[in-house]
Design a protein around this motif. Structure first.
Motif, short mmCIF file in Angstrom:
data_model
loop_
_atom_site.label_atom_id
_atom_site.label_comp_id
_atom_site.label_asym_id
_atom_site.label_seq_id
_atom_site.Cartn_x
_atom_site.Cartn_y
_atom_site.Cartn_z
N SER A 184 3.46 -3.90 -4.85
CA SER A 184 3.58 -3.62 -3.42
C SER A 184 5.02 -3.74 -2.95
N ARG A 185 5.74 -4.74 -3.43
CA ARG A 185 7.15 -4.89 -3.06
C ARG A 185 7.98 -3.68 -3.48
N LEU A 186 7.66 -3.15 -4.65
CA LEU A 186 8.41 -1.98 -5.13
C LEU A 186 8.10 -0.75 -4.30
N LEU A 187 6.85 -0.56 -3.89
CA LEU A 187 6.47 0.63 -3.14
C LEU A 187 7.14 0.70 -1.78
N VAL A 188 7.30 -0.46 -1.12
CA VAL A 188 7.94 -0.44 0.20
C VAL A 188 9.46 -0.46 0.09
N SER A 189 10.00 -0.59 -1.13
CA SER A 189 11.45 -0.63 -1.31
C SER A 189 12.02 0.72 -1.71
N VAL A 190 11.32 1.45 -2.57
CA VAL A 190 11.84 2.74 -3.09
C VAL A 190 10.72 3.77 -3.06
N LYS A 191 11.08 5.02 -3.13
CA LYS A 191 10.11 6.10 -3.23
C LYS A 191 9.76 6.33 -4.69
N ILE A 192 8.47 6.44 -4.95
CA ILE A 192 7.98 6.60 -6.32
C ILE A 192 7.12 7.86 -6.38
N LYS A 193 7.32 8.63 -7.42
CA LYS A 193 6.50 9.83 -7.59
C LYS A 193 5.09 9.44 -8.02
N LYS A 194 4.15 10.28 -7.63
CA LYS A 194 2.75 9.94 -7.84
C LYS A 194 2.41 9.82 -9.32
N HIS A 195 2.98 10.67 -10.17
CA HIS A 195 2.62 10.62 -11.59
C HIS A 195 3.15 9.37 -12.29
N LEU A 196 4.03 8.60 -11.61
CA LEU A 196 4.56 7.37 -12.21
C LEU A 196 3.82 6.11 -11.74
N LEU A 197 2.85 6.29 -10.86
CA LEU A 197 2.18 5.12 -10.28
C LEU A 197 1.48 4.28 -11.35
N HIS A 198 0.80 4.93 -12.28
CA HIS A 198 0.08 4.16 -13.30
C HIS A 198 1.05 3.40 -14.20
N CYS A 199 2.15 4.04 -14.54
CA CYS A 199 3.15 3.35 -15.37
C CYS A 199 3.75 2.16 -14.63
N VAL A 200 4.01 2.33 -13.34
CA VAL A 200 4.55 1.22 -12.54
C VAL A 200 3.53 0.09 -12.45
N THR A 201 2.25 0.44 -12.37
CA THR A 201 1.21 -0.58 -12.23
C THR A 201 1.10 -1.45 -13.48
N ILE A 202 1.00 -0.83 -14.64
CA ILE A 202 0.85 -1.62 -15.86
C ILE A 202 2.16 -2.36 -16.21
N HIS A 297 -9.99 -7.05 -1.52
CA HIS A 297 -10.40 -5.81 -0.88
C HIS A 297 -9.39 -5.40 0.20
N CYS A 298 -8.87 -6.37 0.93
CA CYS A 298 -7.88 -6.06 1.97
C CYS A 298 -6.54 -5.66 1.36
N MET A 299 -6.20 -6.21 0.21
CA MET A 299 -4.92 -5.86 -0.42
C MET A 299 -4.89 -4.43 -0.91
N ALA A 300 -6.05 -3.80 -1.00
CA ALA A 300 -6.11 -2.39 -1.41
C ALA A 300 -5.85 -1.45 -0.24
N GLY A 301 -5.67 -1.97 0.97
CA GLY A 301 -5.39 -1.13 2.13
C GLY A 301 -3.89 -1.07 2.38
N HIS A 302 -3.32 0.13 2.33
CA HIS A 302 -1.86 0.26 2.48
C HIS A 302 -1.41 -0.07 3.91
N GLN A 303 -2.32 -0.06 4.89
CA GLN A 303 -1.92 -0.39 6.26
C GLN A 303 -1.49 -1.85 6.38
N LEU A 304 -1.99 -2.72 5.49
CA LEU A 304 -1.69 -4.14 5.57
C LEU A 304 -0.41 -4.52 4.84
N LEU A 305 0.31 -3.55 4.28
CA LEU A 305 1.57 -3.85 3.62
C LEU A 305 2.64 -4.28 4.61
#
Length: 360
Positions: A184-202, A297-305
């Motif tokens: 979550s910290r990385l997503l609000v700091s930089v723009k990430i392409k959608k196809h890299l999301l899984h790699c960033v997650t693991i 369950h709440c952490m899965a909502g991007h509005q709460l970032l």
């Protein structure tokens, strides 16, 4: 005994008492002596064991030892001194039986509970940890909302995958929570392409294991990829690790929402012990497990970032207190003060959490 022998001189009863209790008067009342014998030793005069001193900071113990003596011990001792000496028994003297007393019975002194000192020290320790975690969170947290629409749509799926993935290597729950916080910290700091999301997650999960797990429990990169990311090579994963570390300035550990949830829950149980009677099966462990599912369950909502992890955990706890306790204003205001969360921010987060939990 042989004739002519002498018996050893024996002391009188008053001499025995004075020799056993030097410095005390022999005409001391029986109640005074019984009170001193039955009362437990003063906690501030007891030398704590090395194990207890090791678990608490020196400042915590020093402040605890400055507490005043319980007032009820002084009042009871004064009452015992003022009580008149017992006279001869009227029944033995053949007189009429005494009239029944109209005075109410003297209440017994309150019993010191075991949690008086241990609970106090545990609460001081929790507050010290909460202060340290809040300071670190304020320094590292960069809140915000996701600007990319495609990332907003995929965020929930990625987070739920991370929370529900099979735990092959027996990682702790805190490790998965830290991985989600890094992600979550990385997503609000930089723009990430959608196809890299899984790699960033693991990769976030692998970095969390290096921070949170014992060295012998960290799997090799090949084994890690085999179970969590078969489409990537070891070099790709290592390059992503370096990229994440660079963006987050090599400072990964921050208090996770789960850490704050456990801390707030423990503070409530210590401060208001009767809450345990209202929990399911009166079991705090089962109760906090239920709250953990709500939090995830709440952490899965991007509005709460846009809210800190401490604020999110605080809202989960306070919503539960509102459900369990009709008179929840005092514990909620106490938690808001300890967490240093403003009432407006708490209300905003509370409304979004209610919307998120409606779909649970």
């Amino acid at each position: 005994m042989a004739s002519g022998g002498r018996h050893a001189p024996q002391n009188s009863a008053s001499e025995v008492r004075s020799s056993r209790r030097p410095g005390k008067s022999s005409d001391e009342s029986l109640g005074e002596m019984a009170l001193r014998c039955l009362l437990p030793s003063r906690p501030w005069n007891v030398s704590l064991s090395a194990a207890i001193r090791k678990s608490f900071s020196e400042a915590c113990l020093r402040d605890a030892l400055r507490l005043p003596a319980p007032s009820w011990t002084r009042s009871v001792r004064a009452g015992m001194r003022a009580r008149p000496a017992a006279g001869p028994d009227p029944a033995a003297a053949g007189g009429p039986p005494p009239a029944p007393s109209t005075q109410p019975p003297v209440p017994s002194p309150p019993r010191l509970m075991q949690k008086t000192w241990e609970g106090f020290l545990d609460q001081r320790r929790l507050l010290a940890y909460l202060t340290q975690a809040r300071g670190r969170e304020a320094r590292l947290w960069r809140g915000g909302q996701l600007q990319q629409a495609e990332i907003c749509e995929a965020f929930r799926e990625v987070v739920l995958w991370l929370l529900r993935v099979e735990n092959i290597f027996d990682f702790s729950q805190n490790t998965f929570s830290l991985a989600l916080t890094i992600f979550s910290r990385l997503l609000v700091s930089v723009k990430i392409k959608k196809h890299l999301l899984h790699c960033v997650t693991i990769t976030s999960l692998r970095l969390a294991t290096k921070v949170n797990e014992e060295e012998e429990l960290i799997p090799r990169v090949k084994d890690f990829i085999k179970h969590y990311g078969s489409g990537y090579s070891p070099n790709e994963l290592l390059r992503m690790e370096l990229a994440i570390l660079d963006k987050l300035h090599w400072d990964l550990y921050i208090g996770t929402p789960l850490d704050f949830l456990f801390t707030f829950h423990a503070l409530v149980v210590l401060g208001w012990p009767h809450v345990k009677e209202l929990m399911p099966q009166r079991n705090p462990s089962l109760h906090v497990a239920s709250l953990t599912r709500q939090l995830q369950h709440c952490m899965a909502g991007h509005q709460l970032l846009q809210f800190k992890g401490s604020t999110l955990a605080l809202v989960i706890i306070t919503l539960e207190l509102e459900r369990l306790m009709p008179d929840c204003c005092t514990p909620i205001s106490d938690l808001l003060k300890k967490a240093q969360v403003g009432i407006r921010q708490w209300n905003r987060c509370k409304e979004l959490v209610k919307e998120q939990l409606a779909s649970l």
